[in-house]
Write a protein that holds these residues in place. Structure first.
Motif, mmCIF file in Angstrom:
data_model
loop_
_atom_site.group_PDB
_atom_site.id
_atom_site.type_symbol
_atom_site.label_atom_id
_atom_site.label_comp_id
_atom_site.label_asym_id
_atom_site.label_seq_id
_atom_site.Cartn_x
_atom_site.Cartn_y
_atom_site.Cartn_z
ATOM 1 N N TYR A 78 -7.359 5.338 -4.530
ATOM 2 C CA TYR A 78 -5.928 5.463 -4.770
ATOM 3 C C TYR A 78 -5.127 5.850 -3.528
ATOM 4 O O TYR A 78 -3.903 5.886 -3.573
ATOM 5 C CB TYR A 78 -5.679 6.514 -5.855
ATOM 6 N N GLN A 97 -1.847 -1.050 -9.393
ATOM 7 C CA GLN A 97 -0.699 -0.294 -8.880
ATOM 8 C C GLN A 97 -1.022 1.181 -8.685
ATOM 9 O O GLN A 97 -1.693 1.800 -9.506
ATOM 10 C CB GLN A 97 0.466 -0.409 -9.866
ATOM 11 N N ARG A 98 -0.541 1.743 -7.584
ATOM 12 C CA ARG A 98 -0.526 3.185 -7.356
ATOM 13 C C ARG A 98 0.667 3.477 -6.447
ATOM 14 O O ARG A 98 0.775 2.906 -5.369
ATOM 15 C CB ARG A 98 -1.818 3.646 -6.690
ATOM 16 N N MET A 138 -7.679 13.080 -6.083
ATOM 17 C CA MET A 138 -7.805 11.711 -6.582
ATOM 18 C C MET A 138 -8.831 10.930 -5.772
ATOM 19 O O MET A 138 -9.049 11.187 -4.595
ATOM 20 C CB MET A 138 -6.449 11.007 -6.540
ATOM 21 N N GLU A 196 4.243 10.539 -10.259
ATOM 22 C CA GLU A 196 4.742 9.175 -10.099
ATOM 23 C C GLU A 196 5.976 8.937 -10.961
ATOM 24 O O GLU A 196 6.914 8.239 -10.539
ATOM 25 C CB GLU A 196 3.643 8.168 -10.451
ATOM 26 N N VAL A 205 0.043 9.464 -3.995
ATOM 27 C CA VAL A 205 -1.037 10.417 -4.253
ATOM 28 C C VAL A 205 -0.455 11.808 -4.030
ATOM 29 O O VAL A 205 -0.066 12.140 -2.904
ATOM 30 C CB VAL A 205 -2.239 10.184 -3.323
ATOM 31 N N SER A 243 -6.833 -2.068 -1.614
ATOM 32 C CA SER A 243 -6.974 -0.633 -1.439
ATOM 33 C C SER A 243 -7.845 -0.320 -0.234
ATOM 34 O O SER A 243 -8.899 -0.940 -0.026
ATOM 35 C CB SER A 243 -7.611 -0.002 -2.682
ATOM 36 N N VAL A 278 -2.722 1.890 -1.243
ATOM 37 C CA VAL A 278 -2.758 0.731 -2.131
ATOM 38 C C VAL A 278 -1.534 -0.155 -1.888
ATOM 39 O O VAL A 278 -0.396 0.322 -1.908
ATOM 40 C CB VAL A 278 -2.792 1.163 -3.618
ATOM 41 N N ASN A 300 2.849 -0.366 -14.264
ATOM 42 C CA ASN A 300 3.303 0.608 -15.252
ATOM 43 C C ASN A 300 4.763 0.343 -15.606
ATOM 44 O O ASN A 300 5.662 0.435 -14.766
ATOM 45 C CB ASN A 300 3.117 2.024 -14.718
#
Length: 307
Positions: free
Chosen positions: A52, A38-39, A48, A116, A42, A10, A55, A80
């Motif tokens: 984040y 994981q991201r 945020m 997301e 944004v 990150s 990434v 996720n």
């Protein structure tokens, strides 16, 4: 207790050079594991945290790290599940496990950001209820031979998936989550629990009790479950809890952080990984990369196992 380290994924230090360097140095310094997260996006206008904003993909980063290490375990906390089909993630996980010669720890989450889910064309509804089938699909594909699955949520036509993971019967499956239902799923289904960056570590023992009770109710050995804590540390001046609540755990000097780590072990935590991606002087995208790396180097050395 195993001590791990957050990989440079990150912000300013998430470069090929620093990922290679810190993966190798963490292994050489005696850290037992290296972790990604994981991201996807944004949302525009959101507030945020800086961590984040930029990434690397977690599985790609682990494959990269596998090439420059040989012993340190490689974990993701977390991918996720709703964003990927279980067969696709099973293939990714098996590939990383093969390329690392059996060193992957696979952390799974449910996701929480509506934007997301939209970007991934995923469904937020009933995502917790799909977890058991999701894990079962992956484990069948990892088992070898002809795999087939016809469930309520997922279907896999009869076929073979190769290469198989080096670890048998597959990489350890770890689950995130904080609410009681999520913790109970850990006890019933997973090989362990991964705490989030927002977990109140001062109350971690309560979550561990829920997990162990659910494992016992399911006829599983509670003592066999791994409890992995993301250490969102703040090295330097101690961070205080708002409204006079005392010092935030894993903040302050090296001695304080090591003492907190020992206290976590006494609560039942089996692994802590210090994740500097959450340090705004390291994981923010707009800080000086060389300065971020210098700070990370000092912390890596200061918290190295055995010091």
């Amino acid at each position: 207790m195993r001590i791990g380290f957050g990989a440079p994924v990150s912000g300013a230090w998430a470069t090929p050079q620093y990922l290679s360097r810190f993966a190798g140095e963490a292994e050489a310094a005696g850290y037992g594991s290296l972790w990604t997260f994981q991201r996807l996006i944004v949302p525009e206008g959101s507030a945020m945290e800086p961590v984040y904003h930029s990434v690397l993909d977690p599985m790609v980063a682990l494959g990269f790290a596998a090439a420059v290490t040989s012993r340190i375990r490689l974990g993701v906390a977390v991918v996720n599940m709703p964003y990927l089909a279980p067969a696709y993630l099973a293939k990714q996980a098996a590939s990383v496990d093969v390329l690392s010669n059996g060193r992957l720890d696979l952390g799974l989450g449910l996701g929480w950001m509506p934007e997301e889910f939209t970007a991934a064309e995923a469904n937020m509804t009933g995502r917790g209820a799909r977890t058991a089938e999701y894990i079962e699909v992956m484990r069948r594909l990892w088992a070898g031979g002809v795999a087939e699955f016809d469930g309520e949520h997922y279907m896999v036509p009869a076929g073979r998936a190769a290469p198989l993971p080096v670890q048998r019967p597959g990489p350890p499956v770890l689950l995130g989550g904080m609410v009681p239902r999520a913790l109970q799923r850990v006890g019933r289904l997973a090989d362990g629990w991964i705490t989030s960056s927002r977990t109140d570590l001062s109350r971690i023992g309560e979550g561990i009790e829920v997990i162990r009770a659910a494992a016992a109710d399911a006829g599983r050995d509670p003592a066999a479950l791994r409890i992995i804590c993301r250490g969102v540390g703040r090295w330097g001046a101690p961070v205080t809890v708002p409204e006079g609540g005392g010092r935030v755990l894993l903040s302050g000097g090296f001695d304080q952080i090591r003492a907190d780590t020992q206290w976590l072990a006494e609560q039942g935590v089996t692994e802590v990984f210090y994740d500097l991606n959450w340090d705004p002087l390291v994981g923010a995208p707009d800080v000086d990369p060389a300065g971020a790396a210098a700070r990370a180097q000092q912390i890596l050395e200061g918290l190295a196992p055995g010091r």
